[in-house]
Design a protein around this motif. Structure first.
Motif, PDB file in Angstrom:
ATOM      1  N   CYS A   7       5.169 -10.264  -9.094  1.00 24.47           N
ATOM      2  CA  CYS A   7       4.985  -9.683  -7.766  1.00 24.47           C
ATOM      3  C   CYS A   7       4.468 -10.757  -6.824  1.00 24.47           C
ATOM      4  N   ASN A   8       4.598 -10.499  -5.539  1.00 24.74           N
ATOM      5  CA  ASN A   8       4.054 -11.386  -4.534  1.00 24.74           C
ATOM      6  C   ASN A   8       3.954 -10.636  -3.220  1.00 24.74           C
ATOM      7  N   SER A  54       3.216  -2.835 -13.315  1.00 21.11           N
ATOM      8  CA  SER A  54       2.111  -2.795 -12.364  1.00 21.11           C
ATOM      9  C   SER A  54       1.738  -4.213 -11.968  1.00 21.11           C
ATOM     10  N   CYS A  55       1.239  -4.346 -10.756  1.00 16.68           N
ATOM     11  CA  CYS A  55       0.738  -5.632 -10.292  1.00 16.68           C
ATOM     12  C   CYS A  55      -0.525  -5.375  -9.484  1.00 16.68           C
ATOM     13  N   ALA A  56      -1.632  -5.882  -9.993  1.00 13.86           N
ATOM     14  CA  ALA A  56      -2.909  -5.763  -9.296  1.00 13.86           C
ATOM     15  C   ALA A  56      -3.157  -7.031  -8.490  1.00 13.86           C
ATOM     16  N   ALA A  57      -3.422  -6.859  -7.206  1.00 11.85           N
ATOM     17  CA  ALA A  57      -3.632  -8.006  -6.317  1.00 11.85           C
ATOM     18  C   ALA A  57      -5.087  -8.062  -5.880  1.00 11.85           C
ATOM     19  N   SER A  58      -5.591  -9.253  -5.722  1.00 12.30           N
ATOM     20  CA  SER A  58      -6.933  -9.462  -5.180  1.00 12.30           C
ATOM     21  C   SER A  58      -6.914 -10.722  -4.327  1.00 12.30           C
ATOM     22  N   GLY A  59      -7.874 -10.813  -3.428  1.00 12.34           N
ATOM     23  CA  GLY A  59      -7.948 -11.984  -2.556  1.00 12.34           C
ATOM     24  C   GLY A  59      -7.064 -11.895  -1.335  1.00 12.34           C
ATOM     25  N   THR A  82      -2.645  -2.110  -5.766  1.00 12.30           N
ATOM     26  CA  THR A  82      -1.666  -2.244  -6.849  1.00 12.30           C
ATOM     27  C   THR A  82      -0.285  -1.832  -6.361  1.00 12.30           C
ATOM     28  N   VAL A  83       0.711  -2.591  -6.789  1.00 12.29           N
ATOM     29  CA  VAL A  83       2.101  -2.251  -6.522  1.00 12.29           C
ATOM     30  C   VAL A  83       2.786  -1.990  -7.858  1.00 12.29           C
ATOM     31  N   TYR A  84       3.711  -1.046  -7.854  1.00 11.74           N
ATOM     32  CA  TYR A  84       4.388  -0.621  -9.079  1.00 11.74           C
ATOM     33  C   TYR A  84       5.891  -0.824  -8.958  1.00 11.74           C
ATOM     34  N   LEU A  85       6.538  -0.923 -10.116  1.00  9.81           N
ATOM     35  CA  LEU A  85       7.992  -0.931 -10.151  1.00  9.81           C
ATOM     36  C   LEU A  85       8.421  -0.022 -11.297  1.00  9.81           C
ATOM     37  N   GLN A  86       8.955   1.126 -10.947  1.00  8.10           N
ATOM     38  CA  GLN A  86       9.518   2.039 -11.936  1.00  8.10           C
ATOM     39  C   GLN A  86      10.964   1.639 -12.170  1.00  8.10           C
ATOM     40  N   MET A  87      11.285   1.319 -13.398  1.00  8.23           N
ATOM     41  CA  MET A  87      12.618   0.831 -13.735  1.00  8.23           C
ATOM     42  C   MET A  87      13.281   1.823 -14.687  1.00  8.23           C
TER      43      MET A  87
END
Length: 117
Positions: A95-96, A21-26, A77-82
């Motif tokens: 993430c970016n 998971s990647c939580a982004a803010s700003g 939030t962006v996810y990566l299921q591997m």
């Protein structure tokens, strides 16, 4: 202030699965293309997957068919299921946002994925 917080990395056996998971803010998340990158020991950081603002995914050949990128605009939030993880997937995952190539002004701390028996 831009902040990217990755989580979900772990030690897993070959063939196993993980969800990052990647939580982004700003940033205005719902308008941003989001990508996952990874950096293996001794190697340069490489792009792995991207999801556009409208949800269209693309993948590097090395992860295609095994990884799935998704996003939740309500949670920024962006996810990566591997799945079907291999030892060569061992890396720190980041993430970016924005275009998948070119310099980035911000990076999070990343999350470590180790695939080993």
């Amino acid at each position: 202030q831009v902040r990217l917080v990755e989580s979900g990395g772990d030690l897993v056996q070959p063939g196993g699965s993980l969800r990052l998971s990647c939580a982004a803010s700003g940033i205005i998340f719902r308008f941003a293309a989001m990508s996952w990158y990874r950096q293996a020991p001794g190697k340069q950081r490489e792009w792995a997957a991207q999801v556009t603002s409208d949800g269209y995914p693309t993948y590097a050949d090395s992860v295609k068919g095994r990884f799935t990128i998704s996003r939740d605009n309500a949670r920024d939030t962006v996810y990566l299921q591997m799945n079907s993880l291999k030892p060569e997937d061992t890396a720190v995952y980041y993430c970016n946002f924005g275009p998948r190539s070119g310099p980035k002004a911000y990076w999070g701390q990343g999350t470590q994925v180790t695939v080993s028996s």
